[in-house]
Design a protein around this motif. Structure first.
Motif, short mmCIF file in Angstrom:
data_model
loop_
_atom_site.label_atom_id
_atom_site.label_comp_id
_atom_site.label_asym_id
_atom_site.label_seq_id
_atom_site.Cartn_x
_atom_site.Cartn_y
_atom_site.Cartn_z
N ASP A 114 1.17 -1.19 -0.57
CA ASP A 114 -0.16 -0.32 0.18
C ASP A 114 1.02 1.70 0.06
N GLU A 115 1.78 1.30 0.73
CA GLU A 115 2.68 2.37 0.42
C GLU A 115 3.42 2.30 -0.47
N GLU A 116 4.16 1.53 -1.47
CA GLU A 116 4.43 1.52 -2.44
C GLU A 116 3.20 1.66 -3.16
N GLY A 117 2.54 1.23 -3.33
CA GLY A 117 0.82 2.37 -4.55
C GLY A 117 1.19 4.22 -4.15
N LEU A 118 1.30 4.03 -3.00
CA LEU A 118 1.28 5.82 -2.70
C LEU A 118 2.85 6.17 -4.02
N ALA A 126 3.42 13.43 -10.20
CA ALA A 126 4.51 14.40 -10.58
C ALA A 126 5.32 15.03 -12.07
N ASP A 127 4.63 13.84 -12.53
CA ASP A 127 4.78 13.06 -14.12
C ASP A 127 3.86 13.43 -14.79
N GLY A 128 2.12 13.69 -14.23
CA GLY A 128 1.26 13.86 -15.17
C GLY A 128 0.35 12.53 -14.98
N ASN A 129 1.05 11.43 -15.06
CA ASN A 129 0.40 10.29 -15.76
C ASN A 129 -0.73 9.99 -14.51
N ALA A 130 -1.10 10.47 -13.45
CA ALA A 130 -1.88 9.61 -12.39
C ALA A 130 -3.68 10.62 -12.52
N GLY A 131 -4.29 9.61 -12.28
CA GLY A 131 -5.26 9.90 -13.00
C GLY A 131 -6.52 9.01 -12.03
N PRO A 132 -7.75 8.89 -12.54
CA PRO A 132 -9.45 7.82 -11.91
C PRO A 132 -8.97 6.37 -12.38
N GLY A 133 -9.17 5.53 -12.40
CA GLY A 133 -9.11 4.11 -12.31
C GLY A 133 -8.89 3.70 -14.52
N ASP A 134 -10.04 4.03 -14.76
CA ASP A 134 -9.91 3.79 -15.79
C ASP A 134 -8.84 4.72 -17.02
N ASP A 135 -8.04 5.68 -16.29
CA ASP A 135 -7.31 6.35 -16.34
C ASP A 135 -5.95 6.01 -16.49
N LEU A 136 -5.64 5.32 -15.27
CA LEU A 136 -4.40 3.78 -14.98
C LEU A 136 -4.16 2.92 -15.75
N ILE A 137 -5.73 2.51 -16.23
CA ILE A 137 -5.74 1.17 -16.82
C ILE A 137 -4.84 1.73 -18.63
N GLU A 138 -5.69 2.75 -18.89
CA GLU A 138 -5.73 3.06 -20.29
C GLU A 138 -3.81 3.63 -20.25
N LYS A 139 -3.58 3.90 -19.57
CA LYS A 139 -2.32 4.17 -19.67
C LYS A 139 -1.24 3.10 -19.50
N ALA A 171 0.52 0.11 -12.36
CA ALA A 171 0.12 -1.16 -12.34
C ALA A 171 -0.13 -1.32 -10.27
N SER A 172 0.69 -0.40 -9.74
CA SER A 172 1.04 -0.56 -8.54
C SER A 172 -0.23 0.16 -7.95
N ALA A 173 -0.08 1.66 -8.20
CA ALA A 173 -1.42 2.03 -8.07
C ALA A 173 -2.95 1.97 -8.66
N VAL A 174 -3.11 0.56 -9.54
CA VAL A 174 -4.51 0.50 -9.85
C VAL A 174 -4.49 -1.16 -8.92
N ARG A 175 -3.66 -1.22 -8.34
CA ARG A 175 -3.48 -2.46 -7.05
C ARG A 175 -3.78 -1.87 -5.81
N LEU A 176 -3.27 -0.37 -5.30
CA LEU A 176 -4.01 -0.07 -4.81
C LEU A 176 -4.94 0.54 -4.84
N GLY A 177 -5.38 1.30 -5.63
CA GLY A 177 -6.61 1.78 -6.29
C GLY A 177 -7.94 0.87 -5.81
N VAL A 178 -7.83 -1.02 -6.07
CA VAL A 178 -8.96 -2.11 -6.15
C VAL A 178 -8.69 -2.23 -4.29
N ARG A 179 -7.97 -2.17 -3.94
CA ARG A 179 -7.82 -2.44 -2.06
C ARG A 179 -8.60 -1.32 -1.40
N ARG A 180 -8.37 -0.13 -1.69
CA ARG A 180 -9.74 0.59 -1.15
C ARG A 180 -10.67 1.07 -1.41
#
Length: 240
Positions: A114-118, A126-139, A171-180
């Motif tokens: 979870d910490e790694e996901g954060l 910071a790189d402008g690549n964060a977004g909602p779940g569907d955006d993460l998967i699309e990227k 992938a880490s962000a998606v996993r964290l999103g699914v858990r949360r």
């Protein structure tokens, strides 16, 4: 016979890796080692450690490869130790107080992930690549489409490592999103499964070596598959 020790500068650790080592008990590290008093870190050179979770960061694996070439079994990172010209440098790191980390309970794997996901989300933002779940998967799909072409051409190891790191962070962000918030990701279970199949196909057909860029690329694939499998398992369990 005494093990050979390699003393090198903490400048060979990225800020992200140094922060993790500094802020976690050694029991939570991805390899054997510990805080070297209050001046640095001591790591046991173990090429097999890359198979543990979480995987070895690239900067540590590069140091391990160099240490192995020098027949060293232990690496000690200190601010006052010399820079090795054959290794990349990432800048100076602040010293830490080892006493802060004594008598701390060991964190669970889930907590560490979870910490790694954060951290991944912060890096992506910071790189402008964060977004909602569907955006993460699309990227992730965007990277995978290019990665598949490299796979077909048998040139996976020439794929930019920064993009592989971004794939890991996604992938880490998606996993964290699914858990949360698994409900928000429920509609994406098939897409996550499809991503997993795609990367597994590339991984299965690739002929990775055990050292250097090939080994690091293999570790990224395994890391991404591990996190997508975890996300998929949570979503699948919701069906019952």
């Amino acid at each position: 016979m005494f093990p050979r020790v390699l003393m090198i500068s903490t400048g060979h650790l990225s800020a992200r890796t140094a922060r993790f080592l500094r802020n976690h008990d050694a029991a939570d590290w991805p390899c054997l080692g510990g805080h070297f008093g209050d001046v640095g870190f001591m790591l046991w050179v173990d090429e097999g450690a890359s198979g543990m979770e979480p995987n070895l960061p690239r900067d540590i694996s590069e140091v391990f490869e160099y240490a192995s070439s020098q027949a060293a079994s232990i690496v000690i990172f200190q601010d006052v130790s010399p820079i090795v010209l054959e290794l990349p440098t990432y800048g100076d790191e602040d010293a830490f107080e080892a006493d802060e980390f004594l008598d701390r309970p060991r964190k669970t794997v889930a907590k560490l992930e979870d910490e790694e996901g954060l951290v991944a989300l912060e890096t992506l933002a910071a790189d402008g690549n964060a977004g909602p779940g569907d955006d993460l998967i699309e990227k992730m799909y965007e990277i995978m489409n290019v990665l598949a072409e490299y796979g077909r051409n048998k040139t996976l190891c020439s794929f930019p490592y920064t993009e592989l790191q971004r794939l890991t962070d996604l992938a880490s962000a998606v996993r964290l999103g699914v858990r949360r918030d698994s409900d928000k990701f429920r509609a994406h279970r098939r897409r996550i499964g499809s991503l997993l199949q795609s990367i597994d196909l590339i991984y299965t057909n690739a002929d990775f070596g055990s050292h250097g860029p090939e080994a690091r690329t293999r570790e990224v694939f395994e890391n991404v598959m591990y996190r997508l499998e975890a996300a998929k398992a949570v979503l699948k369990a919701m069906e019952y």
